[in-house]
Design a protein around this motif. Structure first.
Motif, PDB file in Angstrom:
ATOM      1  N   LYS A   2       0.663  -1.150  -0.002  1.00 54.68           N
ATOM      2  CA  LYS A   2      -0.052  -0.033   0.048  1.00 54.68           C
ATOM      3  C   LYS A   2       0.922   1.247   0.015  1.00 54.68           C
ATOM      4  CE  LYS A   2      -0.757   1.812   4.558  1.00 54.68           C
ATOM      5  NZ  LYS A   2      -0.124   3.084   4.326  1.00 54.68           N
ATOM      6  N   GLU A  29      -1.054  -1.848 -13.527  1.00 55.04           N
ATOM      7  CA  GLU A  29      -0.668  -2.855 -12.592  1.00 55.04           C
ATOM      8  C   GLU A  29      -1.574  -3.575 -12.026  1.00 55.04           C
ATOM      9  OE1 GLU A  29       3.151  -3.647 -12.181  1.00 55.04           O
ATOM     10  OE2 GLU A  29       2.600  -2.959 -14.349  1.00 55.04           O
ATOM     11  N   ASN A  30      -3.010  -3.324 -12.183  1.00 51.03           N
ATOM     12  CA  ASN A  30      -3.997  -4.231 -11.659  1.00 51.03           C
ATOM     13  C   ASN A  30      -4.123  -3.918 -10.236  1.00 51.03           C
ATOM     14  OD1 ASN A  30      -4.965  -5.328 -13.854  1.00 51.03           O
ATOM     15  ND2 ASN A  30      -3.311  -6.699 -13.863  1.00 51.03           N
ATOM     16  N   LEU A  31      -3.603  -2.689  -9.628  1.00 53.64           N
ATOM     17  CA  LEU A  31      -3.736  -2.233  -8.344  1.00 53.64           C
ATOM     18  C   LEU A  31      -5.149  -1.531  -8.287  1.00 53.64           C
ATOM     19  CD1 LEU A  31      -0.085  -0.933  -7.865  1.00 53.64           C
ATOM     20  CD2 LEU A  31      -0.819  -3.214  -6.970  1.00 53.64           C
ATOM     21  N   SER A  55      -2.916   0.249  -3.658  1.00 49.93           N
ATOM     22  CA  SER A  55      -2.912  -0.793  -2.811  1.00 49.93           C
ATOM     23  C   SER A  55      -3.265  -2.031  -3.671  1.00 49.93           C
ATOM     24  CB  SER A  55      -3.912  -0.758  -1.478  1.00 49.93           C
ATOM     25  OG  SER A  55      -3.757  -1.904  -0.884  1.00 49.93           O
ATOM     26  N   ASP A  56      -2.657  -3.125  -3.260  1.00 46.87           N
ATOM     27  CA  ASP A  56      -2.959  -4.549  -3.779  1.00 46.87           C
ATOM     28  C   ASP A  56      -4.112  -5.129  -3.399  1.00 46.87           C
ATOM     29  OD1 ASP A  56      -1.868  -5.163  -1.417  1.00 46.87           O
ATOM     30  OD2 ASP A  56      -0.607  -6.807  -2.278  1.00 46.87           O
ATOM     31  N   LYS A  57      -4.774  -4.479  -2.375  1.00 51.38           N
ATOM     32  CA  LYS A  57      -6.010  -4.906  -1.739  1.00 51.38           C
ATOM     33  C   LYS A  57      -7.093  -3.693  -1.951  1.00 51.38           C
ATOM     34  CE  LYS A  57      -3.768  -7.732   1.768  1.00 51.38           C
ATOM     35  NZ  LYS A  57      -2.735  -8.057   0.891  1.00 51.38           N
TER      36      LYS A  57
END
Length: 193
Positions: A2, A29-31, A55-57
């Motif tokens: 994040k 980046e599919n974030l 974030s990746d979430k």
């Protein structure tokens, strides 16, 4: 992963371009991404701030709480000072050292920079000078983006791809200039952090 980023500056300095490029790079980046921005009176040099959360979430809120920003990227030194309360204890401040003297009682620049220098992790860069050496002072925002890139957690190549996508309608020369400015800022940060 994040990264909570406060982007701060004065109207007309390219804060929203920086936000667009980082947002574009993050999405490619599919974030996950959330952004909130406040526009000042840009014609009069009003303050502009953007909260950018990557974030990746999934992200619940678009606003960054006080004391939790991973990065303050400011294209104007007094604006960096204004947003220091948002900085986390482990966060970075990356600021331009060239002020926009848009108010009669602008504080002494040395005092502003000394306060920023008290932060454990900071990069102070004369982005206007570097952009001028590259050939266009208007590219100072890309110098600043480059100087902040090591702290964003998106690879520099991906940010450069975002620059190309955002500026492609303006032509190859504009894209090349902005990437050159970005790389100059990145190199400065790597040499001076």
């Amino acid at each position: 992963m994040k990264t909570d980023i406060i982007l701060a500056g004065v109207g007309g300095q390219g804060i929203l371009s920086i936000a667009s490029i980082l947002g574009d790079a993050a999405l490619h980046e599919n974030l996950f991404l959330k952004q909130a921005e406040t526009h000042g009176m840009s014609q009069r040099g009003g303050a502009v701030v953007s909260h950018l959360r990557i974030s990746d979430k999934a992200i619940a809120s678009d606003l960054i709480p006080l004391g939790s920003a991973d990065l303050i990227l400011s294209v104007e030194p007094m604006e960096a000072l204004r947003y220091l309360p948002y900085l986390s204890p482990t966060g970075y401040v990356v600021t331009n050292t060239t002020p926009v003297l848009n108010i009669p009682n602008y504080p002494e620049l040395e005092a502003v920079l000394a306060e920023i220098a008290k932060q454990a992790q900071h990069v102070a860069i004369d982005a206007d000078e570097i952009a001028g050496e590259i050939g266009n002072k208007r590219a100072s925002n890309m110098v600043m983006l480059g100087a902040a890139a090591p702290f964003v957690h998106i690879h520099a190549d991906k940010i450069e791809d975002g620059i190309a996508r955002i500026f492609e309608k303006k032509g190859e020369a504009v894209v090349d200039l902005n990437i050159k400015a970005f790389r100059a800022g990145l190199q400065f940060a790597l040499d001076n952090r």
